[in-house]
Design a protein around this motif. Structure first.
Motif, PDB file in Angstrom:
ATOM      1  N   VAL A 129       0.840  -1.203   0.000  1.00  0.00           N
ATOM      2  CA  VAL A 129       0.000   0.000   0.000  1.00  0.00           C
ATOM      3  C   VAL A 129       0.874   1.253   0.000  1.00  0.00           C
ATOM      4  O   VAL A 129       0.608   2.217  -0.725  1.00  0.00           O
ATOM      5  CB  VAL A 129      -0.939  -0.020   1.219  1.00  0.00           C
ATOM      6  CG1 VAL A 129      -1.715   1.290   1.317  1.00  0.00           C
ATOM      7  CG2 VAL A 129      -1.906  -1.191   1.128  1.00  0.00           C
ATOM      8  N   GLN A 130       1.934   1.233   0.800  1.00  0.00           N
ATOM      9  CA  GLN A 130       2.813   2.392   0.866  1.00  0.00           C
ATOM     10  C   GLN A 130       3.551   2.602  -0.453  1.00  0.00           C
ATOM     11  O   GLN A 130       3.788   3.738  -0.873  1.00  0.00           O
ATOM     12  CB  GLN A 130       3.819   2.205   2.000  1.00  0.00           C
ATOM     13  CG  GLN A 130       4.683   3.425   2.259  1.00  0.00           C
ATOM     14  CD  GLN A 130       5.531   3.264   3.510  1.00  0.00           C
ATOM     15  OE1 GLN A 130       5.592   2.181   4.077  1.00  0.00           O
ATOM     16  NE2 GLN A 130       6.178   4.326   3.922  1.00  0.00           N
ATOM     17  N   GLN A 131       3.900   1.508  -1.147  1.00  0.00           N
ATOM     18  CA  GLN A 131       4.606   1.642  -2.411  1.00  0.00           C
ATOM     19  C   GLN A 131       3.700   2.211  -3.497  1.00  0.00           C
ATOM     20  O   GLN A 131       4.149   2.946  -4.368  1.00  0.00           O
ATOM     21  CB  GLN A 131       5.135   0.266  -2.835  1.00  0.00           C
ATOM     22  CG  GLN A 131       5.966   0.284  -4.111  1.00  0.00           C
ATOM     23  CD  GLN A 131       6.587  -1.070  -4.403  1.00  0.00           C
ATOM     24  OE1 GLN A 131       6.572  -1.953  -3.546  1.00  0.00           O
ATOM     25  NE2 GLN A 131       7.116  -1.230  -5.602  1.00  0.00           N
ATOM     26  N   ILE A 132       2.406   1.878  -3.445  1.00  0.00           N
ATOM     27  CA  ILE A 132       1.481   2.367  -4.465  1.00  0.00           C
ATOM     28  C   ILE A 132       1.096   3.821  -4.214  1.00  0.00           C
ATOM     29  O   ILE A 132       1.096   4.650  -5.132  1.00  0.00           O
ATOM     30  CB  ILE A 132       0.225   1.472  -4.496  1.00  0.00           C
ATOM     31  CG1 ILE A 132       0.604   0.060  -4.952  1.00  0.00           C
ATOM     32  CG2 ILE A 132      -0.833   2.058  -5.426  1.00  0.00           C
ATOM     33  CD1 ILE A 132      -0.544  -0.935  -4.860  1.00  0.00           C
ATOM     34  N   TRP A 133       0.762   4.171  -2.955  1.00  0.00           N
ATOM     35  CA  TRP A 133       0.243   5.506  -2.651  1.00  0.00           C
ATOM     36  C   TRP A 133       1.268   6.429  -1.997  1.00  0.00           C
ATOM     37  O   TRP A 133       0.978   7.588  -1.763  1.00  0.00           O
ATOM     38  CB  TRP A 133      -0.975   5.394  -1.737  1.00  0.00           C
ATOM     39  CG  TRP A 133      -2.239   5.150  -2.501  1.00  0.00           C
ATOM     40  CD1 TRP A 133      -3.033   6.072  -3.092  1.00  0.00           C
ATOM     41  CD2 TRP A 133      -2.845   3.889  -2.768  1.00  0.00           C
ATOM     42  NE1 TRP A 133      -4.097   5.482  -3.712  1.00  0.00           N
ATOM     43  CE2 TRP A 133      -4.011   4.122  -3.531  1.00  0.00           C
ATOM     44  CE3 TRP A 133      -2.519   2.566  -2.462  1.00  0.00           C
ATOM     45  CZ2 TRP A 133      -4.840   3.107  -3.977  1.00  0.00           C
ATOM     46  CZ3 TRP A 133      -3.359   1.555  -2.898  1.00  0.00           C
ATOM     47  CH2 TRP A 133      -4.499   1.831  -3.645  1.00  0.00           C
ATOM     48  N   GLY A 134       2.427   5.917  -1.649  1.00  0.00           N
ATOM     49  CA  GLY A 134       3.442   6.780  -1.082  1.00  0.00           C
ATOM     50  C   GLY A 134       3.411   6.876   0.424  1.00  0.00           C
ATOM     51  O   GLY A 134       4.344   7.406   1.023  1.00  0.00           O
TER      52      GLY A 134
END
Length: 469
Positions: A129-134
């Protein structure tokens, strides 16, 4: 076949004029070329056949466009994704929702670079999730697209759990788990009701968790341990009714444990404290509050229509939560205007008349009820559709009572059951008639409701015995 022919005719009538116009105005070759689309009759009928097990399922049921099919077939972990999406479709999720879940799975798998499915932890899902949305999606996040991030995390976690690849925190081992399972199986062999078996297991499990902190073997179990456990739970605020059921369960466990050679014979020494149902505080609401609740539940959305039907049944028949959850579509006889009620105590079955106002509320809900293979009357609002549990009826009742400003006293369906009993008493019904309606076999059981009616008790107190003695 007729629908297929009609679709092809519509295509031929619309495609040829467009191609002629494209050639006349010299459009680009890409715009001028209209690729033929082979129509295959899919849709609700095919999905219903798949849910009924009459046809095999594949990704074609979910994605119809060739480009969408190619995208998902070329993606990583195609077979695993197909199994999970068909599982959602089989359980009642609509096709549009399953398509959204499929897109979320593709994004998460690409972000993690999963060429083969392996065990992942919730922290690994958060990294995707962090990799997709930052940034991570927290419950109070201001992240743009927070709801999409939250949905991706939830559905990808469901995907891992479905395939048994979700690493979860190992729960502490239940002390004396084998003995507890054996005791539960013994209670089932005694033909106890499932609710009684679960209650005995819960109370015994709480005691065994406490006992494991003071001893390592059941062979040293004594009355002193029972007394210390009771003192501890009394300090925690257990009521006399809870104590009574707990002692009853512990006595049965001690007697069974002695027969199995686990513990000494101390069952006869386990005495329950005095508990009288007549000493309990009032649990019923005023009948005018119940009428106000029914009048306020008149929305036209599915949630309001379902709540109206449930509250009408509970208020009319004094149903318990488990009895309302147990209702089936086949329990209603619309020609004879009767309904079958399966009571929780002793599994008693009743055939009762079906009043017109309650019948109208239930029929309105059935017309809006989601189409699914589940035969229970009350099902969830969102797919996958399944029977709602007992706790859902408490949430359904308490939430609407609080909206009316009624925040004191009992807020669950049992308060409506008590209110119905007191209303019948005031209308002149006998104790036996109330017991027959509520499915109570003991003739004195309905007296539990009568003690809360002050007006009726005042009439008894004012009764003169002159001339009778």
């Amino acid at each position: 076949m007729q629908n297929t022919t009609e679709r092809k005719d519509v295509y031929s009538r619309t495609a040829k004029p467009y191609q002629t116009f494209a050639a006349r105005v010299n459009l680009s070759p890409f715009m001028a070329r209209l690729k033929p689309f082979t129509f295959r009759p899919r849709g609700r009928e095919q999905i219903e056949l798949f849910r009924a097990g009459r046809v095999a399922g594949n990704m074609d049921l979910i994605y119809w466009h060739p480009l969408a099919l190619k995208r998902h077939r070329d993606g990583l972990l195609f077979k695993e994704r197909e199994e999970f999406l068909l599982h959602l479709l089989r359980r009642g999720a609509n096709r549009d929702r399953v398509q959204c879940v499929g897109a979320m799975l593709l994004r998460a798998i690409d972000a993690l670079g999963l060429k083969e499915l392996r065990s992942l932890s919730p922290e690994d899902v958060d990294k995707a999730v962090q990799q997709i949305w930052g940034q991570q999606a927290e419950s109070d996040s201001n992240l743009p697209g927070f709801h999409a991030a939250y949905a991706l995390r939830n559905h990808f976690t469901m995907f891992l759990r479905f395939h048994g690849k979700l690493k979860t925190r190992r729960l502490p081992r239940q002390p004396f788990a084998k003995e507890l399972d054996s005791f539960s199986e013994f209670n089932r062999s005694r033909n106890l009701l499932p609710g009684s078996v679960e209650s005995h297991r819960l109370k015994t499990r709480i005691f065994l968790q406490w006992y494991s902190l003071h001893a390592k073997d059941l062979s040293s179990l004594s009355i002193r341990h029972i007394d210390r456990f009771i003192a501890r739970k009394r300090a925690d605020g257990w009521s006399s009714g809870t104590f009574s059921s707990a002692i009853h369960a512990l006595r049965a466990f001690a007697r069974y444990g002695h027969s199995q050679g686990w513990c000494p014979d101390i069952a006869d020494g386990i005495k329950a404290p005095y508990h009288s149902r007549l000493g309990a505080p009032p649990q019923g609401r005023a009948w005018n509050e119940v009428v106000q609740l029914l009048e306020a539940t008149k929305g036209k959305d599915l949630a309001s229509v379902r709540a109206r039907a449930a509250l009408s049944l509970i208020a009319s028949y004094g149903l318990r939560c488990s009895e309302a959850a147990r209702l089936l579509l086949t329990d209603f006889d619309w020609k004879k205007e009767t309904v079958i009620m399966r009571r929780s105590k002793k599994g008693r079955k009743q055939i009762l008349p079906f009043p017109s106002d309650v019948r109208r509320a239930v029929l309105n809900y059935i017309r809006m009820r989601p189409r699914c293979s589940c035969r229970h009357l009350f099902v969830t609002l969102r797919p996958p559709y399944r029977p709602i549990g007992k706790s859902s009826f408490y949430c359904l009742t308490s939430r609407r009572l609080r909206k009316l400003g009624l925040i004191s006293g009992c807020l669950g369906p049992h308060s409506i059951r008590h209110a119905r009993a007191m209303q019948l008493l005031r209308d002149g019904s006998t104790v036996k008639e109330i017991g027959d309606l509520f499915g109570q076999r003991h003739p004195e059981s309905p007296l539990f409701y009568a003690k809360f009616d002050v007006e009726l008790l005042r009439a008894v107190a004012d009764f003169k015995l002159e001339g009778l003695i």
